[in-house]
Design a protein around this motif. Sequence first.
Motif, short mmCIF file in Angstrom:
data_model
loop_
_atom_site.label_atom_id
_atom_site.label_comp_id
_atom_site.label_asym_id
_atom_site.label_seq_id
_atom_site.Cartn_x
_atom_site.Cartn_y
_atom_site.Cartn_z
N SER A 113 1.24 -1.37 -0.39
CA SER A 113 0.20 0.16 -0.12
C SER A 113 0.94 1.70 0.14
CB SER A 113 -0.39 -0.25 1.54
OG SER A 113 -0.01 0.13 2.68
N GLY A 114 1.89 1.34 0.31
CA GLY A 114 2.92 2.18 0.54
C GLY A 114 3.32 2.98 -1.14
N TRP A 115 3.68 1.18 -1.69
CA TRP A 115 4.37 1.76 -2.58
C TRP A 115 3.00 2.05 -3.59
CZ3 TRP A 115 3.68 -1.80 -6.82
CH2 TRP A 115 3.86 -2.13 -8.04
N LEU A 116 1.58 1.36 -3.95
CA LEU A 116 0.92 1.49 -4.25
C LEU A 116 0.50 3.37 -4.65
CD1 LEU A 116 -1.48 -1.14 -4.65
CD2 LEU A 116 0.00 -0.38 -6.79
N PHE A 117 0.07 3.88 -2.83
CA PHE A 117 -0.65 4.79 -2.61
C PHE A 117 0.30 6.54 -1.77
CE2 PHE A 117 -3.52 1.74 -1.37
CZ PHE A 117 -4.66 1.65 -2.98
N TRP A 118 1.70 5.98 -1.57
CA TRP A 118 2.81 6.50 -1.30
C TRP A 118 3.77 6.49 -2.27
CZ3 TRP A 118 -0.36 3.87 2.84
CH2 TRP A 118 -1.65 4.79 2.99
N LYS A 119 3.79 5.80 -3.25
CA LYS A 119 4.96 6.17 -4.03
C LYS A 119 6.68 6.04 -3.22
CE LYS A 119 2.20 7.11 -7.30
NZ LYS A 119 1.89 5.98 -8.14
N GLU A 120 5.94 5.08 -1.90
CA GLU A 120 7.29 4.85 -1.25
C GLU A 120 8.07 3.59 -2.06
OE1 GLU A 120 6.53 3.96 2.46
OE2 GLU A 120 5.69 5.92 3.08
N ARG A 121 9.33 3.49 -2.20
CA ARG A 121 10.32 2.58 -2.35
C ARG A 121 10.20 1.86 -1.84
NH1 ARG A 121 15.50 1.74 -2.26
NH2 ARG A 121 16.92 0.63 -3.72
N TYR A 169 -1.24 -0.80 11.14
CA TYR A 169 0.53 0.04 10.64
C TYR A 169 -0.12 1.26 10.22
CZ TYR A 169 2.03 -4.65 11.57
OH TYR A 169 2.48 -5.86 11.78
N LEU A 170 -0.93 1.59 9.62
CA LEU A 170 -0.61 3.06 8.21
C LEU A 170 -1.46 3.71 9.63
CD1 LEU A 170 -2.16 1.22 5.20
CD2 LEU A 170 0.16 2.22 6.23
N TYR A 171 -2.47 3.75 10.43
CA TYR A 171 -3.37 4.52 11.32
C TYR A 171 -2.36 4.86 12.83
CZ TYR A 171 -6.41 5.87 14.67
OH TYR A 171 -7.39 6.88 15.34
N GLY A 172 -1.37 4.29 12.95
CA GLY A 172 -0.38 3.89 14.05
C GLY A 172 0.58 4.89 13.75
N ARG A 173 0.90 4.96 12.49
CA ARG A 173 1.90 5.74 12.63
C ARG A 173 1.80 7.38 12.37
NH1 ARG A 173 4.60 4.39 6.12
NH2 ARG A 173 4.91 2.35 6.25
N VAL A 174 0.55 8.02 11.72
CA VAL A 174 0.15 9.32 12.90
C VAL A 174 -0.26 9.60 13.91
CG1 VAL A 174 -1.05 11.00 11.38
CG2 VAL A 174 0.30 9.80 9.92
#
Length: 293
Positions: A113-121, A169-174
């Motif tokens: 999801s990080g790769w698809l939506f946030w362009k994370e490498r 994980y995604l919600y907890g990051r913020v």
Amino acid sequence: MSFKSAQNGAGWVLLAAFLWGLLGIFGKFAQAQGLGPLEVAFWRALLGGACFALSAGLRRSRLPRGRDLLLTILFGLAGVSIFYGSYQLAVRAGGASLASVLLYTAPAFVALSGWLFWKERLGPRELGAVVLTLGGVALISLGGGSGVQVSALSLGWGLTAGLTYSLYYLYGRVFFERYDPQALYAVALPVGALGLLPFVPFAAKTSVAWFNLGCIALLCTFAAYTAYSLGLRRLNPTRASVIASLEPVVASVLAALLFAERLSPPALFGAALVIGAALLFSTASKVQHPAAG
């Protein structure tokens, strides 16, 4: 950090992993008492949310407001309603051990999801971990086992649980750095219970059923999170994540002893690949165990 403090931290995280490993066991016992999987999920969210609300109130924790409250409500619907429900459905369809192992596909969903939506490498280690996860799920699908029902239904619910678990994980990051996590759970879990309510056929409950529901809410949800948070105060997140990955091992051993659930050798190897991929993610990136269970 002293050696003794690190030892204490490891002990707390180990306790959390053990308590999370009991989730499918108590869920299976509750379902054996005539409760549907969605009712088990509903009471986990409602009773667990009450525990978090009481704790947050005693700590005078600040609750989310405005846009943060809206996002927490949406998280409650996806990360509690769907996650809790799909996990219990996976336990019913395939067994406690299979459900627990498939839960650990969550880091792969986070990376993708990080790769698809946030362009994370995705680096070589992350890509390797994704491949290990896919290979592990394929081996589990083909391997099966005794007392474990590997089917499209059990795999589908298990992977849905892994996908929605990844939202922690995604919600907890913020939000876990912005608010006391117990205050966030005090909002998200009751919202999740409300999201499940229209789909729950309630059954008459014995004292044994209430006992198992209470254990799920108090031990596998509230106490497990509390133990994990105490461990994180004394241990770095990567080491805590590695120790917490013992959760599916605990679930599989107990399921074998109590319900005669035994994965075949190929499926066991697949389970090891899935857990190994989760460990690789924890050391290769910022994807850490979210203390959700």
